[in-house]
Design an enzyme around this catalytic site. Structure first.
Site, PDB file in Angstrom:
ATOM      1  N   LYS A 242       0.809  -1.231   0.000  1.00 16.08           N
ATOM      2  CA  LYS A 242       0.000   0.000   0.000  1.00 16.08           C
ATOM      3  C   LYS A 242       0.839   1.277   0.000  1.00 16.08           C
ATOM      4  O   LYS A 242       0.429   2.271  -0.602  1.00 16.08           O
ATOM      5  CB  LYS A 242      -0.958  -0.003   1.191  1.00 16.08           C
ATOM      6  CG  LYS A 242      -2.117  -0.974   1.025  1.00 16.08           C
ATOM      7  CD  LYS A 242      -3.026  -0.921   2.233  1.00 16.08           C
ATOM      8  CE  LYS A 242      -4.423  -1.372   1.871  1.00 16.08           C
ATOM      9  NZ  LYS A 242      -5.398  -1.036   2.911  1.00 16.08           N
TER      10      LYS A 242
ATOM     11  N   ASP B  82     -10.400   3.579   1.785  1.00 16.21           N
ATOM     12  CA  ASP B  82     -10.768   2.925   3.054  1.00 16.21           C
ATOM     13  C   ASP B  82     -11.643   3.836   3.923  1.00 16.21           C
ATOM     14  O   ASP B  82     -12.595   3.386   4.561  1.00 16.21           O
ATOM     15  CB  ASP B  82      -9.512   2.535   3.845  1.00 16.21           C
ATOM     16  CG  ASP B  82      -8.823   1.314   3.261  1.00 16.21           C
ATOM     17  OD1 ASP B  82      -9.505   0.486   2.621  1.00 16.21           O
ATOM     18  OD2 ASP B  82      -7.599   1.178   3.427  1.00 16.21           O
TER      19      ASP B  82
END
Ligand code: ATR
Length: 281
Positions: free
Chosen positions: A74, A111
């Site tokens: 990520k 997210d």
């Protein structure tokens, strides 16, 4: 004989991880592709960290229009991208990549969107701007949650983490609205937010339970857990027994995928009971 070059290109997307077999994203995307009758494909892509740059350079040439990114890529994926959204920069991680027609890679983090949308859909009365929140944990997931809460107007966040220095670093990055609370003091402040969020891995199958005293929870609180395996964590069970509204963490996983699906396959997908069933089966 048909001329295969003249056939329409099927958009491809996937999830890049190492490992990747545990990812629920392929089931989720295939469910949506099937539900909407879209001729696209979404595949797991097991990519070693040493070859991430090569993979990101190659995938667009193979017809990929984008990818989700999971552990441990990520941060690196964000660094390799040409264009990074402010929220991905703030969180320090990307989970959604768009391979643009001009060859540039656009990186975003959805997210926080998934987190807020899950609560908004499942607890429509909750107003993030109305009152404080209590956040347990200060890892990568907490950064996304805190960024999203602040963006949604949450005035004050009580943040508690086993390793205090990590909570302090997060408070430094996000500013004065974050108040760091000692981990041993977390039970004492649990009742002080309209929202309580567990972002630690405690309570996840195979991990230790979240062993903190929950007696200060009270019925007008909304309690959510990012852990979704099991769906009903000990925290959510205890909160429900106190009369709290509870929302499980599976919805965050589902909603964070919505912007990517829409971008890559041209339709904003709905999260329904069938969607939950598709990833739980
Ligand atoms: P993620 O990206 O999912 O947030 P992470 O960055 O590894 O994962 O963060 C895990 C979180 O769970 C951290 O807040 C971690 O606390 P520390 O910062 O002290 O490590 C928390 N956590 C994990 N195991 C824990 C335990 N046994 N007790 C308390 N907190 C724990």
């Amino acid at each position: 004989m048909s001329d295969s070059a003249s056939l329409p290109r099927i958009p491809l997307a996937g999830v890049i991880g190492h490992p990747v077999a545990h990812s629920k994203s392929p089931e989720l995307f295939r469910h949506w592709l099937e539900t909407y009758g879209i001729a696209g494909q979404y595949v797991p892509l097991h990519v070693h960290p040493d070859t991430l740059a090569e993979a990101l350079a190659t995938l667009p040439k193979l017809g990929f229009v984008g990818a989700n990114v999971t552990i441990p890529h990520k941060l690196r994926a964000m660094e390799l991208a040409d264009i990074v959204t402010d929220r991905a920069t703030l969180i320090g991680a990307a989970n959604t990549l768009i391979f643009r027609d001009d060859g540039k890679i656009h990186a975003d983090n959805t997210d926080g969107y998934g987190f807020i949308e899950n609560l908004r859909r499942n607890a429509p009365d909750w107003d993030p701007a109305a009152a404080s929140a209590v956040v347990l944990g200060a890892g990568g997931a907490a950064r996304a949650v805190i960024a999203a809460l602040l963006e949604a107007g949450t005035p004050h966040i009580l943040l508690s983490n086993r390793t205090r220095t990590k909570a302090e670093a997060l408070a430094r990055d996000f500013g004065k609205k974050i108040e760091v609370v000692e981990w041993v003091q977390a039970p004492a402040v649990l009742g002080d937010g309209a929202l309580v969020v567990n972002t630690t891995s405690l309570g996840m199958a195979g991990k230790p339970p979240l062993r903190i005293n929950l007696e200060n929870l009270h019925a007008d609180q909304l309690v959510t857990d990012l852990v979704y395996n099991p769906l009903r964590t000990d925290l959510l069970a205890a909160a429900a027994s106190k009369g709290c509204r509870t929302v499980d963490g599976l919805g965050m996983l589902l909603y964070q995928a919505v912007p990517g699906f829409e971008r890559w396959f041209g339709r904003r997908p709905d999260v329904t009971d069938a969607t939950r069933d598709a990833v739980l089966s």
